[in-house]
Write a protein that holds these residues in place. Sequence first.
Motif, PDB file in Angstrom:
ATOM      1  N   ARG A 165       0.980  -1.129  -0.089  1.00  0.00           N
ATOM      2  CA  ARG A 165       0.003   0.506   0.074  1.00  0.00           C
ATOM      3  C   ARG A 165       0.498   1.216  -0.083  1.00  0.00           C
ATOM      4  O   ARG A 165       2.052   1.923  -0.244  1.00  0.00           O
ATOM      5  CB  ARG A 165      -0.384   0.299   1.465  1.00  0.00           C
ATOM      6  CG  ARG A 165      -0.160   0.341   2.306  1.00  0.00           C
ATOM      7  CD  ARG A 165      -1.052   0.326   3.725  1.00  0.00           C
ATOM      8  NE  ARG A 165      -0.616   0.761   5.036  1.00  0.00           N
ATOM      9  CZ  ARG A 165       0.387   0.158   5.473  1.00  0.00           C
ATOM     10  NH1 ARG A 165       1.438  -1.031   5.021  1.00  0.00           N
ATOM     11  NH2 ARG A 165       0.922   0.483   6.602  1.00  0.00           N
ATOM     12  N   VAL A 166       0.141   2.621  -0.039  1.00  0.00           N
ATOM     13  CA  VAL A 166       0.867   3.269  -0.273  1.00  0.00           C
ATOM     14  C   VAL A 166       0.534   4.413   0.925  1.00  0.00           C
ATOM     15  O   VAL A 166      -1.168   4.543   0.876  1.00  0.00           O
ATOM     16  CB  VAL A 166       0.707   4.453  -1.476  1.00  0.00           C
ATOM     17  CG1 VAL A 166       1.158   5.880  -0.919  1.00  0.00           C
ATOM     18  CG2 VAL A 166       1.055   3.957  -2.654  1.00  0.00           C
ATOM     19  N   GLN A 167       0.562   5.012   1.907  1.00  0.00           N
ATOM     20  CA  GLN A 167      -0.039   5.797   3.097  1.00  0.00           C
ATOM     21  C   GLN A 167       0.430   6.969   3.396  1.00  0.00           C
ATOM     22  O   GLN A 167       1.540   7.619   2.217  1.00  0.00           O
ATOM     23  CB  GLN A 167       0.044   5.262   4.551  1.00  0.00           C
ATOM     24  CG  GLN A 167      -0.755   5.577   5.737  1.00  0.00           C
ATOM     25  CD  GLN A 167      -0.017   5.329   6.826  1.00  0.00           C
ATOM     26  OE1 GLN A 167       0.869   4.300   7.060  1.00  0.00           O
ATOM     27  NE2 GLN A 167      -0.629   5.091   8.298  1.00  0.00           N
ATOM     28  N   VAL A 168      -0.715   7.786   3.052  1.00  0.00           N
ATOM     29  CA  VAL A 168      -0.576   9.095   3.307  1.00  0.00           C
ATOM     30  C   VAL A 168      -0.636   9.806   4.494  1.00  0.00           C
ATOM     31  O   VAL A 168      -1.740   9.844   4.644  1.00  0.00           O
ATOM     32  CB  VAL A 168      -1.309  10.235   2.384  1.00  0.00           C
ATOM     33  CG1 VAL A 168      -0.420  11.875   2.102  1.00  0.00           C
ATOM     34  CG2 VAL A 168      -0.881   9.518   0.776  1.00  0.00           C
ATOM     35  N   LEU A 169       0.509  11.165   5.179  1.00  0.00           N
ATOM     36  CA  LEU A 169       0.328  10.751   6.159  1.00  0.00           C
ATOM     37  C   LEU A 169       0.276  12.992   6.627  1.00  0.00           C
ATOM     38  O   LEU A 169       1.427  13.655   5.770  1.00  0.00           O
ATOM     39  CB  LEU A 169       1.400  11.291   7.011  1.00  0.00           C
ATOM     40  CG  LEU A 169       0.902   9.554   8.347  1.00  0.00           C
ATOM     41  CD1 LEU A 169       2.625   8.712   6.790  1.00  0.00           C
ATOM     42  CD2 LEU A 169       1.416   9.148   8.522  1.00  0.00           C
ATOM     43  N   ASN A 170      -0.992  13.328   7.073  1.00  0.00           N
ATOM     44  CA  ASN A 170      -0.434  14.851   7.068  1.00  0.00           C
ATOM     45  C   ASN A 170       0.824  15.052   8.109  1.00  0.00           C
ATOM     46  O   ASN A 170       0.450  14.923   9.403  1.00  0.00           O
ATOM     47  CB  ASN A 170      -1.437  15.788   7.755  1.00  0.00           C
ATOM     48  CG  ASN A 170      -2.224  16.868   7.321  1.00  0.00           C
ATOM     49  OD1 ASN A 170      -1.010  17.474   7.931  1.00  0.00           O
ATOM     50  ND2 ASN A 170      -2.732  18.009   7.407  1.00  0.00           N
ATOM     51  N   LEU A 171       1.937  15.573   7.445  1.00  0.00           N
ATOM     52  CA  LEU A 171       3.080  15.251   8.174  1.00  0.00           C
ATOM     53  C   LEU A 171       2.562  17.122   9.301  1.00  0.00           C
ATOM     54  O   LEU A 171       3.035  16.792  10.732  1.00  0.00           O
ATOM     55  CB  LEU A 171       4.147  16.638   7.608  1.00  0.00           C
ATOM     56  CG  LEU A 171       4.714  14.779   7.009  1.00  0.00           C
ATOM     57  CD1 LEU A 171       5.843  14.704   6.632  1.00  0.00           C
ATOM     58  CD2 LEU A 171       4.909  13.941   8.523  1.00  0.00           C
ATOM     59  N   THR A 172       2.186  17.643   9.104  1.00  0.00           N
ATOM     60  CA  THR A 172       2.158  19.497   9.703  1.00  0.00           C
ATOM     61  C   THR A 172       0.739  19.283  10.359  1.00  0.00           C
ATOM     62  O   THR A 172       0.538  19.729  11.806  1.00  0.00           O
ATOM     63  CB  THR A 172       1.339  20.976   8.667  1.00  0.00           C
ATOM     64  OG1 THR A 172       2.176  20.473   7.443  1.00  0.00           O
ATOM     65  CG2 THR A 172       1.341  21.956   9.383  1.00  0.00           C
ATOM     66  N   ALA A 173      -0.204  18.334  10.682  1.00  0.00           N
ATOM     67  CA  ALA A 173      -1.032  18.305  11.441  1.00  0.00           C
ATOM     68  C   ALA A 173      -0.111  17.508  12.932  1.00  0.00           C
ATOM     69  O   ALA A 173      -0.653  17.872  13.811  1.00  0.00           O
ATOM     70  CB  ALA A 173      -2.272  17.441  10.486  1.00  0.00           C
ATOM     71  N   GLY A 174       0.246  16.565  12.611  1.00  0.00           N
ATOM     72  CA  GLY A 174       0.557  15.303  13.260  1.00  0.00           C
ATOM     73  C   GLY A 174       1.973  16.543  13.980  1.00  0.00           C
ATOM     74  O   GLY A 174       1.569  15.898  14.950  1.00  0.00           O
ATOM     75  N   ALA A 175       2.188  17.148  13.498  1.00  0.00           N
ATOM     76  CA  ALA A 175       3.297  17.682  14.401  1.00  0.00           C
ATOM     77  C   ALA A 175       3.018  18.437  15.364  1.00  0.00           C
ATOM     78  O   ALA A 175       3.066  19.581  16.108  1.00  0.00           O
ATOM     79  CB  ALA A 175       4.480  19.068  13.493  1.00  0.00           C
ATOM     80  N   ALA A 176       2.113  19.722  14.843  1.00  0.00           N
ATOM     81  CA  ALA A 176       1.010  20.772  15.980  1.00  0.00           C
ATOM     82  C   ALA A 176       0.537  19.869  16.531  1.00  0.00           C
ATOM     83  O   ALA A 176       0.284  19.995  17.648  1.00  0.00           O
ATOM     84  CB  ALA A 176      -0.348  21.438  15.106  1.00  0.00           C
ATOM     85  N   LYS A 177      -0.165  18.587  16.351  1.00  0.00           N
ATOM     86  CA  LYS A 177      -0.834  17.492  17.682  1.00  0.00           C
ATOM     87  C   LYS A 177       0.618  16.927  18.969  1.00  0.00           C
ATOM     88  O   LYS A 177      -0.095  17.334  19.680  1.00  0.00           O
ATOM     89  CB  LYS A 177      -1.528  16.264  17.110  1.00  0.00           C
ATOM     90  CG  LYS A 177      -2.706  16.492  16.119  1.00  0.00           C
ATOM     91  CD  LYS A 177      -3.180  15.217  15.758  1.00  0.00           C
ATOM     92  CE  LYS A 177      -4.101  14.554  16.422  1.00  0.00           C
ATOM     93  NZ  LYS A 177      -4.757  13.504  15.960  1.00  0.00           N
ATOM     94  N   ARG A 178       1.802  17.204  18.067  1.00  0.00           N
ATOM     95  CA  ARG A 178       2.630  16.833  19.987  1.00  0.00           C
ATOM     96  C   ARG A 178       3.012  17.754  20.070  1.00  0.00           C
ATOM     97  O   ARG A 178       3.099  17.942  20.669  1.00  0.00           O
ATOM     98  CB  ARG A 178       3.859  15.543  18.176  1.00  0.00           C
ATOM     99  CG  ARG A 178       3.720  14.508  18.136  1.00  0.00           C
ATOM    100  CD  ARG A 178       4.858  14.087  17.201  1.00  0.00           C
ATOM    101  NE  ARG A 178       5.537  14.619  16.078  1.00  0.00           N
ATOM    102  CZ  ARG A 178       5.171  14.486  15.063  1.00  0.00           C
ATOM    103  NH1 ARG A 178       3.781  14.211  14.491  1.00  0.00           N
ATOM    104  NH2 ARG A 178       5.660  15.496  13.924  1.00  0.00           N
TER     105      ARG A 178
END
Length: 181
Positions: A165-178
């Motif tokens: 598969r190919v997984q697409v992650l929102n890096l900006t939102a993930g950084a904001a959540k962390r």
Amino acid sequence: MIRGMTAIVCWAALACGSQAAAAERSTADIVCALDPQCTRPLSRDFRGVTVTQGPESSTPLSVNLYVNFAYDSADLTSDARITLDRLGYALVDDRLKSFSFMIEGHTDAKGGEDYNQKLSERRADAVRQYLTAQFGIEPSRLTARGFGKLRLLDTSRPEDGVNRRVQVLNLTAGAAKRDGN
């Protein structure tokens, strides 16, 4: 004869309309799955797209895409392009334009470690190149990375196709959540 032809034309129009509606729904679900502001819970499968994570999850916002490549290559098939078009339309949506994304390539456990790693890298990069070329997405918004068989989706069936598969992650939102934002 004319009635039969009219029925065929009407049936074809309905079929195309329902396919367009399904594509529109799956694009909207991709947007929602990757948008931290979306509050609608998601748990749906559409052709090639699996959205399983809601906005309350502690992991980054992401979607899994079942992208078909030609055997033993990073060449996109026509089915892959259909799936990636839905992703592309989602990524150019106004709600996602300010975010950066990681495109992760994953394989099953059939091949050797080095082989799977390189194949997953080539496939993630092929997706990135397709999205930048077809949708004009700024290359700086998309990062491609291969994980080979390190992160199996279904560890109980390591050689199953569900792991390719190919997984697409929102890096900006993930950084904001962390960071607590």
